[in-house]
Design an enzyme around this catalytic site. Sequence first.
Site, PDB file in Angstrom:
ATOM      1  N   ARG A  53       0.901  -1.343   0.050  1.00  0.00           N
ATOM      2  CA  ARG A  53      -0.144  -0.028  -0.066  1.00  0.00           C
ATOM      3  C   ARG A  53       0.758   1.129  -0.003  1.00  0.00           C
ATOM      4  NH1 ARG A  53      -3.202  -0.170   5.128  1.00  0.00           N
ATOM      5  NH2 ARG A  53      -4.525  -1.461   3.870  1.00  0.00           N
ATOM      6  N   ARG A 167      -3.629   3.263  17.918  1.00  0.00           N
ATOM      7  CA  ARG A 167      -4.128   2.389  16.856  1.00  0.00           C
ATOM      8  C   ARG A 167      -4.128   3.350  15.535  1.00  0.00           C
ATOM      9  NH1 ARG A 167      -6.007  -1.193  14.649  1.00  0.00           N
ATOM     10  NH2 ARG A 167      -7.962  -1.995  14.848  1.00  0.00           N
ATOM     11  N   LYS A 168      -4.437   2.905  14.250  1.00  0.00           N
ATOM     12  CA  LYS A 168      -4.564   3.766  13.145  1.00  0.00           C
ATOM     13  C   LYS A 168      -5.331   4.896  13.164  1.00  0.00           C
ATOM     14  CE  LYS A 168      -8.554   1.674  10.568  1.00  0.00           C
ATOM     15  NZ  LYS A 168      -9.151   0.952   9.349  1.00  0.00           N
ATOM     16  N   GLY A 423     -15.893  -7.123   3.892  1.00  0.00           N
ATOM     17  CA  GLY A 423     -15.859  -8.761   3.950  1.00  0.00           C
ATOM     18  C   GLY A 423     -15.866  -8.964   5.464  1.00  0.00           C
ATOM     19  N   CYS A 428     -13.761  -1.963   5.959  1.00  0.00           N
ATOM     20  CA  CYS A 428     -12.970  -1.249   5.195  1.00  0.00           C
ATOM     21  C   CYS A 428     -13.732  -0.723   3.870  1.00  0.00           C
ATOM     22  CB  CYS A 428     -11.840  -2.186   4.557  1.00  0.00           C
ATOM     23  SG  CYS A 428     -10.640  -2.478   5.738  1.00  0.00           S
ATOM     24  N   GLY A 429     -14.885  -1.390   3.567  1.00  0.00           N
ATOM     25  CA  GLY A 429     -15.772  -1.133   2.449  1.00  0.00           C
ATOM     26  C   GLY A 429     -16.810  -0.013   3.061  1.00  0.00           C
TER      27      GLY A 429
END
Length: 499
Positions: A53, A167-168, A423, A428-429
């Site tokens: 990425r 975290r992110k 998923g 993430c979607g």
Amino acid sequence: MKMFIENEIEQLASTPFDTVDSTKHGKDDIDTRLKWLGLFHRRKHHYGKFMMRFKLPNGVSSAAQTHYLASVIEQYGKDGCADVTTRQNWQIRGVVLQDVPSILKGLEQVGLSSLQSGMDNVRNPVGNPLAGIDPDEIIDTRPYTEALSDYIINNGKGNTSITNLPRKWNVCVVGSHDLYEHPHINDLAYMPALKEGRMGFNLLVGGFFSPKRCAEAVPLDAWVPEEEVVAVCKAVLETYRDLGTRGNRQKCRMMWLIDELGIEEFRSEVEKRMVGKLSRAANKDLISQTWERRNYFGVHPQKQKGLYYIGLHIPVGRLQASEMHELASLAELYGTGELRLTVEQNIIVPNVQTEKLDAFMKEPLLTRFSASPSLLQANLVACTGSQFCGMAIIETKARAQKLTEDLEKTMEVTRPIRMHWTGCPNSCGQVQVADIGFMGCMARDENKKPCEGVDIFLGGRVGADSHLGDMLLSGIPCKNLLPVVQEILVEHFGAKRKA
């Protein structure tokens, strides 16, 4: 980070993969620590293969960068492909460890970096995909997203002061009334606002998705002048780094810290880490509350006379090497060699001259990447799914395409409907911002046997009236989805069944 800063990646890559993987430390390098270099091992489904990425501030990709990434994946056969992500950047697949040092050198030559794009780091800074070319833009977001990215990865050298966040963390800069940047789901969002005649930004903080909780960003009651965009980002990040929880990873995102401290105390901690006082927010930002979000597909005039941008639909964001090469070549032939990626996984080609429009629109690639997608296809988003992601519970991209095609054969809709697939509960979607969202889960079929299924979300909105959707149905087997979604389209979106 020493793998990059002190070039330890050379030794790791020169060691046979099975040898590295034979020790716990080696497994941790492969499965976890390489994520700080933007490398994600696909142990579950593609042992020895990595997703990679990149940082791509504002989603601006040059033809040279696109050609280079295509040249990397084309050597990996069926495992090599690329995705446009929901954070406006590229991901490529099929990478093997031994190639990483040469790939990193190639990235540097074309001005790309994969640093700090995974794990507890700052994700790609998002901005208006029409920045600098939109006649109706409020502010060109590119200088700010580029400055933020330069700070986050220390101009490509690695910024170890912010590589160990709880975290992110996500950041965006808003530049248009359309809110293409989705500010309400970012940890820090800059909303353009004037104060005493000066251009600057009101700040929103704390937006995020996770399996256990989703939250919209809230106002910090703070305004910064445009020259302090990086300074306040640094202060917010350092507050989160210094005070955030590092225990249960489901409760480590920045909004949990805001909840714990209260918004005023959190603001005070940010101010302590800045030089001088943090101004209170401007009375209102410059976003029109009545603006109707625009469709960027097709041909649109730019603010530059005689130039146009063309929005192309990339089905569920997936591209092969040949398609990337062709897209980059079209950008060079008809434009200025630039592509713009969007958070809806599509691509915009800017700077096309009037006299070149007809020829561009007749290019064969546009039969695959349409400039006028259907109402259901246009806003279809899907995460990687179980084809490549070990965390995904279900396959998403092919299934999303097939269901949408079946809906188009059987239903008549009169307006765009945004359908998002993810998923697993990591989302993430981004199913919570969709009109209809599908989140992968395990379900039971009519014989009570386990099967792939989805939880269905309804009512997410983006734009000035943003709102996170709520779960409508749970545990629907994927094989039974068509009639369920047909009914949802009729009941909630005014669709009709075709004869």
